[in-house]
Enzyme design. Structure first.
Site, short mmCIF file in Angstrom:
data_model
loop_
_atom_site.label_atom_id
_atom_site.label_comp_id
_atom_site.label_asym_id
_atom_site.label_seq_id
_atom_site.Cartn_x
_atom_site.Cartn_y
_atom_site.Cartn_z
N GLU A 127 -9.18 12.57 -19.96
CA GLU A 127 -7.85 11.79 -19.62
C GLU A 127 -8.45 10.49 -18.97
O GLU A 127 -9.65 10.02 -19.26
CB GLU A 127 -7.14 12.55 -18.60
CG GLU A 127 -6.59 13.86 -19.15
CD GLU A 127 -5.37 14.46 -18.63
OE1 GLU A 127 -4.68 14.02 -17.83
OE2 GLU A 127 -5.31 15.81 -18.87
N ASP A 129 4.99 16.93 -18.81
CA ASP A 129 3.61 17.10 -18.72
C ASP A 129 3.37 17.53 -16.86
O ASP A 129 4.20 17.64 -16.10
CB ASP A 129 2.91 15.81 -18.83
CG ASP A 129 1.33 15.87 -19.50
OD1 ASP A 129 0.77 16.99 -18.69
OD2 ASP A 129 0.88 15.19 -19.92
#
Length: 1003
Positions: free
Chosen positions: A808, A618
């Site tokens: 997020e 990521d």
């Protein structure tokens, strides 16, 4: 020093420097930009003004206009203090409503700076071109504060360089034009408190032609087949497009490079002349002929050295590249594994490390580092887009980066990735689909596969072959800011939705990946990201995202790992580890970041499940591993991460990985395994044969056909939670009163990850809002966002409320968010529902707490985040399609109940998992007798493997129970009801009917 003393000193200096005065007299008077006497206010865009910014709440500096007796100009200066940990500074943006400023006739910009002699660099930035000051191209330089007291900082425009680490609109033309200047910005030093003062920003001097005229080439890289002739176009352009005042000459010669002038090409040299009066944009062509031999070879380079007189030279020396030819890996008829083995055997360690490196497009500027570091991949982070943000510009941008890869020895194409998590959501005008939480509500694997196909077609048509989707997280706590990225709280539901992988990739064996409408998919975030405990996050102000998932091995496999088993079976091409930590109870290791868990990546994923694709980290994910950077690199790569997303630190990663291999801390076999996996997917995607964008499908982006699929998905995702008196569907003859913050906002109904990372409210992309769709169905409709218009005389009210966009951990509850409706939304609901029969639609990425208001609401709909096709909402409101959606997550009564999930021993929600009333058909009659008959039939269907029949039987039983339980939900009803939906998804139809019978009796 007082200002009068400064002026005396200046006069004395003038008397001593007559030559300097004479030269200065030739220059026009300076043009003031900022005097800081109050003529420019503190104001944010779109107004003309000065404003601060920073990486977090503490980073923006404190500014004020301060009267000082020693002010170099006027009486006041701009003064400030700062203590920056991330980044911070201030900007002067010119008003967006007015034309940009033309600074092209001037030599540079200068200002007074009150030096603190701290030895620290201060960045000064220009905003050039584009739509406005916040959508312009950034050009930067810096000066060092290594002096004390006031000093005039003088910066010629030739000192400014294109900013490569960040561009708000992805860059425009990479030319500092200065004809459309939108202001400037100052970035202050980080790491220690400081203060500053500034005064008298002005333009000085006169630009000569060498500053206003520029020589460019049509490309920095010119590939040509062996024996062909490369044509390099040389163009002269002037600021403002004026004809040349003086001649410009360009001397050229081929020199250096890896090609041999004796056998690979015919050397050329000469001079091009653009006489005075030549129009801006005039072009000349240099031709470089290459020679053909019989040898198989890697690519060879021929630099074309240009020496320019009378204008600025190109920023790079153009290169002719003789394409690689005759080598086995280039033979498309060979099996992929043989092509991979051949190419790998030829590569150096540096080239292999490059393949394992992924950079952000904004960090590599025009792309020279793609060649210099043999980069294997680029990505666009959320909101990182070309200018303009069109399909054509995307394809052109990606092709320009692919062209850079042609200048590497083996011409290994880049693999470009984007987060297309609900359609090609970075692209304005793309079809924006419901987020995964809404797709989970459809319970329709066929339709979900179609949404994947729409996404793939629109993404690949812009030149992007790789999608960082789908998210296979199992969301277990709706306080998580990424809840809407999950298909639901039940791993069985998530698995059933993984048909989306086939929509994205095509056949399980990868044979469709080279199609112009398919992309490589990414299963993320491995593993357990949906199970993090509230309060366990250590990332900034996040509360749950990137936190710790604490489970037994049995719980891990049953809940979080099972979707990845299904993804591997479906042939998913890449997997992305989670930011979160995994704490396996009983292993004695405590929480370990997933990017460091070799037992899970190498052991479970690759060895246990047989995953043969590659693992991509990521965004800066390895940086969260404890230890220094070298430790982060070797730990993650040794754990099984094959490609590292190091958006702006790509050079550090590349160099560190090479050093770690040479030191023996990362094995060469591990590197070879990683590179083999990456190359395999590049070959499968057909990138070696077709590295450039195939835009043949671009006309289908945002097309009626694609929007029809999205509209169907929206309609099927709508969950009817309550429908007293059969208020829904509405009749077109009814007078309808519409209110609420989300009724007419395409940004709100699309949510995060739309055009930008966090998304935003407002008219951000083409689409149909819920209100616009309702107006097409209801001739007698009144809209009042805050319900302030008169409320009498209406048959029904529709209040559309919910969340504003986030993504997020920014959306974590406790990080500026909660699960309550806003005060304005609550007021709108209360006013409308007190005045008339009312329908409340909740547009959100997770359940919102309704509480005691439920009694006053006649019909309640969970609309999730539908995306751009609000017509799908209207379709079910007005009965064009029936309500069929079911809750993919449990709808709690209060936040105190969280986490709450199907199967919990204590389970008393407002609405259980799987709940969803329907307007499709009449509810079957017969009560418990009918349920008994349905149970017998379900058992027979299960034995016969008749899944369609089994599902239909359970659905009929569910409708019977919902009709009885709709008026009063209790724990005794909710538990078995939710269990039944899990059993249905796992093919246990008879048990599902038995659970529904239990719920019926409790009701």
């Amino acid at each position: 020093m007082r200002r009068t003393a400064l002026l005396v000193s200046a006069a004395l200096l003038t008397s001593l420097l007559p030559m300097a005065v004479a030269r200065a007299a030739d220059d026009p008077p300076p043009i003031p930009v900022d005097r800081f006497e109050g003529e420019v206010p503190f104001a944010s865009p779109p107004e003309n003004g000065i404003f601060t910014w920073g990486g977090d709440n503490d980073d923006p500096p404190a500014l004020q206009l301060t009267a000082r007796p020693d002010a170099p100009e006027g009486d006041k200066v701009l003064a400030g203090t700062y203590d920056i940990s991330g980044y911070g500074g201030f900007t002067h943006d010119f008003a967006f409503a007015e034309p940009a400023h033309d600074w092209s006739a001037r030599k540079g910009v200068r200002f007074w700076w009150d030096g603190q002699n701290n030895g620290r660099k201060v960045a000064f930035e220009l905003k050039d071109g584009g739509a406005d000051g916040e959508a312009s191209e950034l050009w930067t330089t810096s000066f060092t504060d290594d002096f004390t007291g006031w000093k005039r900082i003088e910066i010629p425009f030739t000192d400014f360089a294109y900013r490569t680490d960040y561009q708000p609109v992805g860059g425009i033309d990479h030319v500092l034009g200065l004809t459309e200047t939108w202001g400037y910005a100052v970035t202050l030093p980080v790491g220690a408190p400081g203060r500053f003062a500034m005064d008298g920003v002005e333009l000085y001097g006169r630009a000569d032609q060498s500053l206003r005229a520029t020589v460019t080439t049509d490309s920095a890289v010119h590939p040509v087949g062996e024996g062909g002739t490369a044509s390099v176009e040389v163009t002269v352009a002037t600021t403002g497009s004026a004809p040349l005042d003086e001649p410009v000459t360009v001397a050229y010669e081929t020199a250096g490079g890896t090609a041999d002038p004796a056998k690979d090409y015919t050397p050329v040299s000469g001079t091009l002349t653009f006489p005075a009066g030549t129009a801006s944009g005039a072009t000349r062509t240099i031709q470089v002929p290459t020679l053909k031999d019989k040898a198989a070879e890697s690519a060879e380079t021929i630099p074309l050295k240009l020496t320019v007189t009378g204008a600025k030279a190109p920023t790079e020396t153009p290169q002719v590249v003789i394409d690689a030819h005759g080598l086995p890996y280039l033979n498309s008829r060979l099996p992929v594994h043989r092509r991979v083995a051949d190419l790998l055997s030829r590569m150096s360690l540096a080239e292999k490390a490059g393949q394992m490196t992924q950079a952000e497009r904004g960090a590599v500027g025009a792309g020279a580092d793609v060649t210099a570091h043999d980069l294997g991949s680029l990505l666009s982070g959320g909101g990182s887009t070309p200018t303009p943000n069109t399909p054509e510009a995307w394809a052109k941008m990606i092709d320009s980066f692919q062209l850079r890869a042609r200048a590497t020895r083996f011409q290994i194409p880049l693999i470009y990735g984007v987060d297309a998590v609900h359609g090609h959501n970075n692209l304005v005008g793309a079809t924006v689909l419901p987020h995964n939480i809404g797709l989970g509500a459809t319970r329709d694997p066929r339709l979900v596969q179609e949404t994947g196909a729409v996404t793939a077609a629109e993404v690949r048509a812009t030149g992007v072959p790789w999608d960082f989707a789908p998210c296979l997280c199992v969301t277990r706590d709706e306080r998580w800011g990424r809840s809407y990225e999950s298909f639901g709280e039940d791993p069985a539901l998530v698995e059933s939705m993984e048909t989306i992988i086939q929509g994205l990739q095509g056949a399980r064996n990868g044979k469709d990946l080279d199609r112009s409408d398919k992309v490589l998919a990414t299963a993320k975030h491995f593993v357990g990201d949906g199970g993090t405990a509230y309060g366990s996050s250590t990332t900034g102000t996040y509360t749950i995202d990137q936190g710790v998932t604490t489970v037994t091995r049995q719980q891990l496999e049953a809940v979080h790992l099972s979707p990845y088993k299904e993804a591997v079976k479906r042939g998913v091409g890449t997997v992305m580890p989670s930011y979160s930590s995994l704490d396996l109870i009983g292993d004695g290791r405590g929480p370990v970041k997933m990017h460091a868990r070799a037992d899970m990546i190498n052991g479970v994923l690759k060895d246990g499940l047989g995953f043969d694709g590659f693992v991509i980290s990521d965004w800066n994910g390895i940086d969260q591993i404890p230890g220094d950077y070298a430790s982060d690199v070797r730990t993650s790569v040794n754990a099984g991460v094959d490609m590292v997303m190091a958006p702006y630190a790509y050079q550090d990663f590349h160099n560190t990985l090479i050093a770690e291999v040479r030191a023996g801390r990362v094995g060469e076999r591990r590197v070879d395994d990683a590179v083999s996996r990456i190359l395999t997917q590049k070959f499968r995607l057909g990138l070696f044969e077709q590295p450039y964008a195939d835009t043949s499908g671009a006309s289908r982006i945002g097309s009626a056909g694609h929007r029809a699929v999205a509209r169907e998905a929206v309609a099927e995702s709508q969950v009817l939670l309550k429908n007293s008196g059969g208020l829904l569907p509405l009749k077109k003859s009814q007078k309808v009163y519409v209110a609420g913050s989300d009724a007419d906002d395409i940004g709100n109904q699309s949510g995060g990850w739309t055009v930008t990372w966090q998304g935003s409210s407002g008219d951000i992309t083409p689409g149909t809002t819920v209100l616009e769709a309702m107006r097409e169905n209801s001739p007698a409709l009144t809209y009042s966002k805050d319900a302030s218009a008169p409320l009498s005389g209406y048959d029904v009210g529709v209040v559309v409320v919910g969340e504003t966009p986030y993504a997020e951990g920014v959306g974590d509850v406790g990080n500026g968010h909660d699960l309550e409706l806003s005060a304005a939304d609550r007021a709108a609901v209360d006013k409308v529902c007190a005045a008339m029969k009312c329908v409340v639609l909740i547009v959100s990425g997770r359940p919102q707490l309704v509480g005691d208001r439920l009694g006053a609401i006649d019909a309640l709909v969970a609309s999730w985040l539908p995306g751009t096709e609000g017509d799908g909402v209207a379709d079910v409101l007005y009965g064009r399609r029936p309500f069929t959606g079911q809750l993919p997550v449990t709808w709690p009564r209060s936040e105190a109940q969280l986490p709450i999930n199907v199967g919990d021993p204590t389970y008393d929600p407002q609405f259980p998992y799987g709940w969803g009333l329907t307007t499709l058909t009449e509810v079957p009659r017969g009560g418990e007798t009918a349920l008994k008959a349905l149970g017998v039939a379900a058992r027979a269907a299960e034995r016969a493997g008749a899944d369609g029949t089994g599902r239909a039987l359970v659905t009929r039983a569910r409708l019977i129970v919902q009709q009885k339980a709709a008026q009063r939900m209790t724990a005794a009803i909710a538990g078995p009801f939710a269990d039944a939906d899990h059993l249905l998804l796992t093919g246990r139809y008879a048990e599902a009917v038995a659970k529904l019978t239990q719920a019926y009796r409790a009701a």
